[in-house]
Enzyme design. Structure first.
Site, short mmCIF file in Angstrom:
data_model
loop_
_atom_site.label_atom_id
_atom_site.label_comp_id
_atom_site.label_asym_id
_atom_site.label_seq_id
_atom_site.Cartn_x
_atom_site.Cartn_y
_atom_site.Cartn_z
N HIS A 100 0.82 -1.21 0.00
CA HIS A 100 0.00 0.00 0.00
C HIS A 100 0.86 1.27 0.00
O HIS A 100 2.01 1.27 0.42
CB HIS A 100 -0.93 0.02 1.22
CG HIS A 100 -0.18 0.08 2.52
ND1 HIS A 100 0.32 1.25 3.05
CD2 HIS A 100 0.16 -0.90 3.40
CE1 HIS A 100 0.92 1.01 4.20
NE2 HIS A 100 0.85 -0.30 4.43
N LEU A 104 -1.18 7.56 6.87
CA LEU A 104 -1.04 8.68 7.79
C LEU A 104 -0.12 8.35 8.97
O LEU A 104 0.59 9.20 9.49
CB LEU A 104 -2.41 9.12 8.31
CG LEU A 104 -3.29 9.84 7.29
CD1 LEU A 104 -4.71 9.98 7.80
CD2 LEU A 104 -2.70 11.20 6.95
N ARG A 149 -6.09 1.12 3.85
CA ARG A 149 -4.94 1.62 3.10
C ARG A 149 -4.59 0.69 1.93
O ARG A 149 -4.17 1.16 0.88
CB ARG A 149 -3.75 1.85 4.01
CG ARG A 149 -3.26 0.65 4.82
CD ARG A 149 -2.26 1.12 5.87
NE ARG A 149 -1.62 0.06 6.63
CZ ARG A 149 -2.10 -0.45 7.76
NH1 ARG A 149 -3.27 -0.01 8.23
NH2 ARG A 149 -1.44 -1.38 8.43
N GLU A 203 -1.59 -6.54 7.67
CA GLU A 203 -0.26 -6.36 8.25
C GLU A 203 -0.16 -7.18 9.53
O GLU A 203 -1.18 -7.52 10.14
CB GLU A 203 -0.05 -4.87 8.55
CG GLU A 203 1.29 -4.51 9.18
CD GLU A 203 2.49 -4.89 8.32
OE1 GLU A 203 2.82 -6.11 8.30
OE2 GLU A 203 3.10 -4.01 7.70
N HIS A 273 0.45 -5.54 2.57
CA HIS A 273 1.31 -4.82 3.52
C HIS A 273 2.72 -5.39 3.52
O HIS A 273 2.97 -6.49 3.00
CB HIS A 273 0.69 -4.91 4.91
CG HIS A 273 -0.74 -4.47 4.94
ND1 HIS A 273 -1.12 -3.20 5.26
CD2 HIS A 273 -1.88 -5.15 4.64
CE1 HIS A 273 -2.44 -3.09 5.17
NE2 HIS A 273 -2.92 -4.27 4.79
#
Length: 345
Positions: A100, A104, A149, A203, A273
């Site tokens: 990804h 943030l 994400r 992840e 991830h």
């Protein structure tokens, strides 16, 4: 939940200045991206779900080219030609892996793990550039994690694909979800790509480190301890997962659900991830536990594998629609790209 996730995605694009009433036009690095009301629309749906280098490998970031055109006609993927309704197997199947874009919490240097945070402006740009790199490669199915994400990255990347098929999240969590999301037009189905979200591709869960600043954590526990939690293969952080534990679920899912699709002739993209993809790469490249811990994956850089005769061959990162280097590797990809080019002339 789906509505919340959808508005998160659109809210991020609005807040970062990507969407307005006249459409979407943005320039980044040396690439220009423009989406207008008469062109391709981004429909984002989400489902509920429970500068990489190593000593032996090096991946370089290559700028995507500026030229980018779209195709709305009919082009058949080289691996999904059908005879009597059944898929025709190809000798060369594409598998695309994308970590990804920047999130943030990546930007804030926080341990993210399974906390569900969206992309930054840079992350959106990375996802779009990744899409430009794979815009000539056939994609029949998409797998993502259950985290926004990864799903944003997949959806945004597909807005750049020259086939302009629409990625659609499959909702199989209940019979009602299946019924309510059913498509009744066969023509529409042909112009769609199923997207399957799975928590097994999430992840790795960082336990009590999630939300902590990485530098502050190193100052508190010591750099060696934090490095061991982050880069060892079988030592988890407090109440979290080790890479080994992440690999057990990610590789099992890949073998049970994704590999059969490749064997049936489907070209597949996985947006996930760093650690879940490292786990899959460990399986694909037959890496040892020592080799995989030194493997780093850059955000938003797609990696192409060719699945041929039961073997996975890494082909690096595609470099954009006007640079032909990656397509020389396989005959079927070159033919698919030529069909796209022919439709524009």
């Amino acid at each position: 939940m789906v509505a919340i996730a959808f508005h998160q995605t659109i809210g991020t694009l609005h807040s970062q200045g990507y969407l307005n009433n006249s459409g979407f036009h943005h320039e980044f690095r040396n690439a220009s991206v423009k989406l207008i009301p008469k062109g391709y629309k981004v429909n984002v749906g989400l489902s509920k779900g429970g500068s990489g280098t190593s000593n032996k490998r090096r991946f370089s970031v290559i700028q995507a080219s500026t030229a980018h055109t779209s195709v709305s006609g009919s082009v058949t993927s080289p691996s999904s030609n059908s005879t009597n309704g059944s898929p025709k197997k190809s000798n060369e199947i594409a598998l695309i892996l994308i970590r990804h874009g920047e999130s943030l919490w990546n930007e804030k240097n926080l341990f993210t793990g399974c906390v569900d945070v969206p992309l930054t402006r840079k992350g959106v740009e990375e996802a779009l550039e990744a899409g430009m790199r794979i815009s000539n490669i056939p994609i029949d199915m998409i797998y993502t994690s259950a985290l926004i994400r990864a799903q944003m990255t997949a959806m945004l990347a597909m807005t750049q694909h020259r086939r302009k098929k629409v990625p659609i999240i499959m909702h199989n969590e209940s019979e009602q979800a299946k019924s309510w999301s059913q498509i009744y037009s066969e023509d529409t189905k042909k112009q769609s790509i199923p997207v399957i979200a799975s928590w097994q591709l999430n992840e790795r869960m960082y336990g009590e480190l999630q939300g902590l600043n990485k530098q502050e954590t190193a100052d508190r526990y010591g750099k060696e301890q934090v490095h061991e939690w982050r880069r060892s293969y079988d030592i988890p952080p407090p109440n979290g997962e080790s890479l080994e534990m992440c690999a057990q679920r990610a590789v099992a899912y890949f073998r049970e659900h994704i590999e059969p699709q490749l064997l049936s002739g489907k070209n597949v993209m996985i947006a996930a991830h760093g650690n879940s993809l490292r786990s899959i790469i460990m399986y694909l490249d037959k890496l040892t536990s020592q080799e995989v811990i030194s493997l780093e994956l850059s955000t938003g850089i797609p990696m192409l594998y060719i699945f041929k005769e039961g073997k996975f061959m890494r082909r690096g990162s595609p470099t954009g629609p006007t640079e032909a280097g990656v397509y020389a590797y396989t005959k079927s990809l070159a033919q698919y790209r030529q069909k796209l080019d022919d439709m524009l002339h």
